[in-house]
Design a protein around this motif. Structure first.
Motif, PDB file in Angstrom:
ATOM      1  N   MET A   1      -5.835   8.246  22.955  1.00 29.66           N
ATOM      2  CA  MET A   1      -6.920   8.778  22.161  1.00 29.66           C
ATOM      3  C   MET A   1      -8.239   8.435  22.858  1.00 29.66           C
ATOM      4  N   GLN A   2      -9.153   9.345  22.809  1.00 32.61           N
ATOM      5  CA  GLN A   2     -10.435   9.163  23.457  1.00 32.61           C
ATOM      6  C   GLN A   2     -11.282   8.122  22.740  1.00 32.61           C
ATOM      7  N   SER A   3     -12.200   7.531  23.474  1.00 32.09           N
ATOM      8  CA  SER A   3     -13.099   6.526  22.909  1.00 32.09           C
ATOM      9  C   SER A   3     -13.948   7.124  21.786  1.00 32.09           C
ATOM     10  N   GLY A   4     -14.331   8.385  21.920  1.00 34.04           N
ATOM     11  CA  GLY A   4     -15.131   9.037  20.888  1.00 34.04           C
ATOM     12  C   GLY A   4     -14.400   9.124  19.561  1.00 34.04           C
ATOM     13  N   ASN A   5     -13.103   9.356  19.619  1.00 37.83           N
ATOM     14  CA  ASN A   5     -12.313   9.408  18.393  1.00 37.83           C
ATOM     15  C   ASN A   5     -12.243   8.038  17.734  1.00 37.83           C
ATOM     16  N   GLN A   6     -12.141   6.996  18.548  1.00 37.67           N
ATOM     17  CA  GLN A   6     -12.119   5.637  18.005  1.00 37.67           C
ATOM     18  C   GLN A   6     -13.448   5.320  17.325  1.00 37.67           C
ATOM     19  N   GLN A   7     -14.535   5.733  17.941  1.00 31.09           N
ATOM     20  CA  GLN A   7     -15.851   5.489  17.356  1.00 31.09           C
ATOM     21  C   GLN A   7     -16.031   6.273  16.059  1.00 31.09           C
ATOM     22  N   LEU A   8     -15.565   7.496  16.037  1.00 26.45           N
ATOM     23  CA  LEU A   8     -15.647   8.300  14.818  1.00 26.45           C
ATOM     24  C   LEU A   8     -14.843   7.651  13.693  1.00 26.45           C
ATOM     25  N   LEU A   9     -13.642   7.173  14.012  1.00 28.97           N
ATOM     26  CA  LEU A   9     -12.826   6.507  13.007  1.00 28.97           C
ATOM     27  C   LEU A   9     -13.500   5.227  12.517  1.00 28.97           C
ATOM     28  N   ALA A  10     -14.166   4.508  13.413  1.00 26.41           N
ATOM     29  CA  ALA A  10     -14.907   3.300  13.021  1.00 26.41           C
ATOM     30  C   ALA A  10     -16.025   3.651  12.037  1.00 26.41           C
ATOM     31  N   VAL A  11     -16.718   4.741  12.281  1.00 29.29           N
ATOM     32  CA  VAL A  11     -17.786   5.178  11.371  1.00 29.29           C
ATOM     33  C   VAL A  11     -17.205   5.536  10.009  1.00 29.29           C
ATOM     34  N   SER A  25     -10.701   4.537  -6.488  1.00 34.70           N
ATOM     35  CA  SER A  25      -9.422   4.608  -7.193  1.00 34.70           C
ATOM     36  C   SER A  25      -8.373   3.883  -6.352  1.00 34.70           C
ATOM     37  N   ARG A  26      -7.203   3.679  -6.923  1.00 31.26           N
ATOM     38  CA  ARG A  26      -6.133   3.017  -6.164  1.00 31.26           C
ATOM     39  C   ARG A  26      -5.724   3.858  -4.961  1.00 31.26           C
ATOM     40  N   LEU A  27      -5.670   5.154  -5.137  1.00 31.45           N
ATOM     41  CA  LEU A  27      -5.324   6.033  -4.027  1.00 31.45           C
ATOM     42  C   LEU A  27      -6.378   5.945  -2.924  1.00 31.45           C
ATOM     43  N   ASP A  28      -7.642   5.872  -3.325  1.00 25.79           N
ATOM     44  CA  ASP A  28      -8.733   5.756  -2.372  1.00 25.79           C
ATOM     45  C   ASP A  28      -8.609   4.445  -1.590  1.00 25.79           C
ATOM     46  N   GLU A  29      -8.270   3.355  -2.265  1.00 21.69           N
ATOM     47  CA  GLU A  29      -8.105   2.065  -1.593  1.00 21.69           C
ATOM     48  C   GLU A  29      -6.931   2.104  -0.620  1.00 21.69           C
ATOM     49  N   LYS A  30      -5.824   2.744  -1.018  1.00 19.86           N
ATOM     50  CA  LYS A  30      -4.665   2.851  -0.126  1.00 19.86           C
ATOM     51  C   LYS A  30      -5.010   3.679   1.105  1.00 19.86           C
ATOM     52  N   PHE A  31      -5.762   4.758   0.919  1.00 22.89           N
ATOM     53  CA  PHE A  31      -6.159   5.599   2.036  1.00 22.89           C
ATOM     54  C   PHE A  31      -7.049   4.815   3.005  1.00 22.89           C
ATOM     55  N   THR A  32      -7.952   3.997   2.470  1.00 24.69           N
ATOM     56  CA  THR A  32      -8.808   3.169   3.310  1.00 24.69           C
ATOM     57  C   THR A  32      -7.977   2.185   4.118  1.00 24.69           C
ATOM     58  N   VAL A  33      -6.970   1.583   3.509  1.00 23.87           N
ATOM     59  CA  VAL A  33      -6.091   0.654   4.226  1.00 23.87           C
ATOM     60  C   VAL A  33      -5.381   1.371   5.368  1.00 23.87           C
ATOM     61  N   VAL A  34      -4.896   2.567   5.138  1.00 18.92           N
ATOM     62  CA  VAL A  34      -4.209   3.332   6.181  1.00 18.92           C
ATOM     63  C   VAL A  34      -5.168   3.643   7.332  1.00 18.92           C
ATOM     64  N   ILE A  35      -6.390   4.025   7.010  1.00 24.09           N
ATOM     65  CA  ILE A  35      -7.379   4.319   8.051  1.00 24.09           C
ATOM     66  C   ILE A  35      -7.691   3.076   8.865  1.00 24.09           C
ATOM     67  N   VAL A  36      -7.867   1.932   8.197  1.00 21.85           N
ATOM     68  CA  VAL A  36      -8.174   0.687   8.901  1.00 21.85           C
ATOM     69  C   VAL A  36      -7.002   0.275   9.793  1.00 21.85           C
ATOM     70  N   LEU A  37      -5.781   0.428   9.313  1.00 24.23           N
ATOM     71  CA  LEU A  37      -4.619   0.108  10.142  1.00 24.23           C
ATOM     72  C   LEU A  37      -4.540   1.027  11.359  1.00 24.23           C
ATOM     73  N   ALA A  38      -4.810   2.306  11.173  1.00 24.47           N
ATOM     74  CA  ALA A  38      -4.803   3.237  12.302  1.00 24.47           C
ATOM     75  C   ALA A  38      -5.871   2.859  13.314  1.00 24.47           C
ATOM     76  N   PHE A  39      -7.034   2.462  12.833  1.00 28.06           N
ATOM     77  CA  PHE A  39      -8.115   2.030  13.724  1.00 28.06           C
ATOM     78  C   PHE A  39      -7.690   0.790  14.501  1.00 28.06           C
TER      79      PHE A  39
END
Length: 67
Positions: A1-11, A25-39
């Motif tokens: 994955m490109q560095s730009g994609n990593q930066q976008l995910l960080a934002v 919501s609980r779903l929102d919190e779970k989605f945030t956890v998934v995004i942070v793990l992917a990052f």
């Protein structure tokens, strides 16, 4: 994955974590956890990811020796 994609995910992570806790919501919190793990998976093999791992390892070792 490109560095730009990593930066976008960080934002995206920062923007999601800035939201008020009451507005999540609980779903929102779970989605945030998934995004942070992917990052985390994306930055792990980079020098930046290895630097974070080194700092956290030293911090944990210092805490465990102090206790």
């Amino acid at each position: 994955m490109q560095s730009g994609n990593q930066q976008l995910l960080a934002v995206v992570v920062v923007l999601r974590l800035r939201r008020r806790v009451q507005a999540r919501s609980r779903l929102d919190e779970k989605f945030t956890v998934v995004i942070v793990l992917a990052f985390g998976v994306l930055i792990a093999p980079t020098d930046f990811g290895q630097g974070i791992l080194s700092v956290l390892t030293q911090l944990v070792q210092g805490i465990s020796q102090a206790g």
